[in-house]
Design an enzyme around this catalytic site. Structure first.
Site, PDB file in Angstrom:
ATOM      1  N   LYS A 126       0.831  -1.212   0.000  1.00 15.62           N
ATOM      2  CA  LYS A 126       0.000   0.000   0.000  1.00 15.62           C
ATOM      3  C   LYS A 126       0.862   1.257   0.000  1.00 15.62           C
ATOM      4  O   LYS A 126       0.544   2.243  -0.671  1.00 15.62           O
ATOM      5  CB  LYS A 126      -0.930   0.001   1.209  1.00 15.62           C
ATOM      6  CG  LYS A 126      -1.849   1.234   1.278  1.00 15.62           C
ATOM      7  CD  LYS A 126      -2.734   1.391   0.046  1.00 15.62           C
ATOM      8  CE  LYS A 126      -3.504   2.707   0.044  1.00 15.62           C
ATOM      9  NZ  LYS A 126      -4.579   2.745   1.058  1.00 15.62           N
ATOM     10  N   LYS A 150      -0.048  11.460   5.518  1.00  9.84           N
ATOM     11  CA  LYS A 150       0.254  10.361   6.433  1.00  9.84           C
ATOM     12  C   LYS A 150       0.852   9.171   5.691  1.00  9.84           C
ATOM     13  O   LYS A 150       1.837   8.570   6.127  1.00  9.84           O
ATOM     14  CB  LYS A 150      -1.033   9.964   7.170  1.00  9.84           C
ATOM     15  CG  LYS A 150      -0.918   8.789   8.122  1.00  9.84           C
ATOM     16  CD  LYS A 150      -1.397   7.487   7.504  1.00  9.84           C
ATOM     17  CE  LYS A 150      -2.859   7.501   7.150  1.00  9.84           C
ATOM     18  NZ  LYS A 150      -3.330   6.208   6.615  1.00  9.84           N
TER      19      LYS A 150
END
Length: 294
Positions: A171, A239
C-alpha cells in the site's frame, strides 16, 4: 451468511459495509458518527453503540480507520476489538497504517487466539462505492482463503502479497505511485494550459496512450474543473507518504522521487488544503508558477 463487526463507517468503510450487507452478511457497524451507523441500519445492517457491541459474537471483524493511533486505540485498547473478539475469529484491518502497527496487531491477536490479516485497499471512494477495490493482503495464506468471500463483496483485484505487514508495504508503494502520477498530471496540465492547449483535450489524448492511467481517468474532472471535493484527502496522503518514507528507510533504499512527492503533499497541507482531495496538488503546482485557477 457471516456475522461481521465493522468498525469505521467513513467515506470508504460505509460503502464497503453496505456491499457486505447486500451480499447477505449480518453486519454490525460502529462509528463515532451516529449518522454513519444510522445510515448502515437504514441500508439493512445493524447499528452498534460501541466497539464491544459490534464485535461480540462476530465471526469476523473489519476495521477501516484513518491512521495508526486510531487502529491502536480501537483494536489494542482496553475496550477495543481484541478485548471482545471471540477466540478463533478473524480480524481484518483494512486501514492504511505502518507495517509495524500491522505486525503488532497480529502479535496481539495471536496472544488472544484471534487470527489477523492486514488488508489495505486502493481505489478511493469511487472504488469502494463501485465495489472494485484493489486489496493487498498480508498474513497467513489459510486466513486469506477464509476471507475470500468477504473480499469478493467489494474487491476486484485481491492478492495475498506476503506475511503480516506485507499488505502495508504494498500500500505504501501504491501511495507513492498515486501521488507521483497526480503530481505529473498536474504539471502536464499546467504546461498545456500555459501553451494555449485545451487541458481536457490534452488530458484525454494523453489518457489514450502510454501516459494513460486509472489515476487520470478518475481525476480528470477534478483537474480540469479544479474540483477538490475529497475522494481521498491530502491529510491522509500526507500520512501515507510518511509511511512510504519510513518503509524505505527501514528497507535501506533511496527513493528520491518519493521524497519530492512527499514534499509536494506536505506543501499542499501547509497551504490549508489538507481537507481537499489529493488532486489539489494541481493548486500547489499552479502556485509555483503564479498561475491562478481558470
Amino acid at each position: 451468511m457471516t456475522t461481521i463487526g465493522f468498525i469505521g463507517l467513513g467515506i470508504m468503510g460505509a460503502p464497503m459495509a453496505k456491499h457486505l450487507v447486500d451480499a447477505g452478511h449480518q453486519v454490525h457497524g460502529f462509528d463515532l458518527s451516529a449518522d454513519a451507523t444510522a445510515a448502515l441500519a437504514a441500508g439493512g445492517g445493524k447499528a452498534a453503540g460501541s466497539i464491544a457491541e459490534a464485535v461480540n459474537g462476530a465471526d469476523l471483524v473489519i476495521t477501516m480507520l484513518p491512521a495508526d493511533p486510531h487502529v491502536e486505540t480501537a483494536v489494542l485498547g482496553e475496550d477495543g476489538v481484541l478485548a471482545h473478539a471471540k477466540t478463533g475469529s478473524l480480524l481484518i484491518d483494512m486501514s492504511t497504517v505502518s507495517p509495524q502497527t500491522s505486525q503488532a496487531v497480529a502479535e496481539a491477536g495471536k496472544a488472544r487466539g484471534v487470527r489477523v490479516l492486514d488488508a489495505p485497499v486502493s481505489g478511493g471512494q469511487a472504488g469502494a462505492v463501485e465495489g472494485v477495490l484493489s486489496i493487498m493482503v498480508g498474513g497467513d495464506e489459510s486466513d486469506f482463503r477464509a476471507a475470500a468471500p468477504v473480499f469478493d463483496a467489494f474487491g476486484k483485484t485481491v492478492v495475498h502479497v506476503g506475511p503480516h505487514g506485507a499488505g502495508q508495504v504494498v500500500k505504501a508503494a501504491n501511495q507513492l505511485l498515486v501521488g507521483g502520477i497526480i503530481a505529473l498530471n498536474a504539471e502536464a496540465l499546467v504546461l498545456m494550459e500555459a501553451s494555449g492547449v485545451d487541458p481536457r483535450l490534452g488530458l484525454e489524448v494523453l489518457n489514450g496512450g502510454l501516459a494513460g492511467s486509472t489515476v487520470l481517468t478518475r481525476k480528470m474532472d477534478n483537474f480540469v474543473n479544479r474540483s477538490y471535493d475529497p475522494g481521498f484527502r491530502i491529510d491522509l496522503h500526507h500520512k501515507d507518504m510518511g509511511i512510504a518514507q519510513n518503509a524505505a528507510r527501514g528497507a535501506e533504499v533511496a527513493l528520491p522521487l518519493t521524497a519530492a512527492v512527499a514534499q509536494l503533499v506536505a506543501a499542499a497541507r501547509a497551504q490549508g488544503l489538507g481537507d481537499r482531495d489529493h488532486s489539489a496538488l494541481l493548486a500547489v503546482i499552479e502556485g509555483f508558477n503564479n498561475r491562478k485557477e481558470t
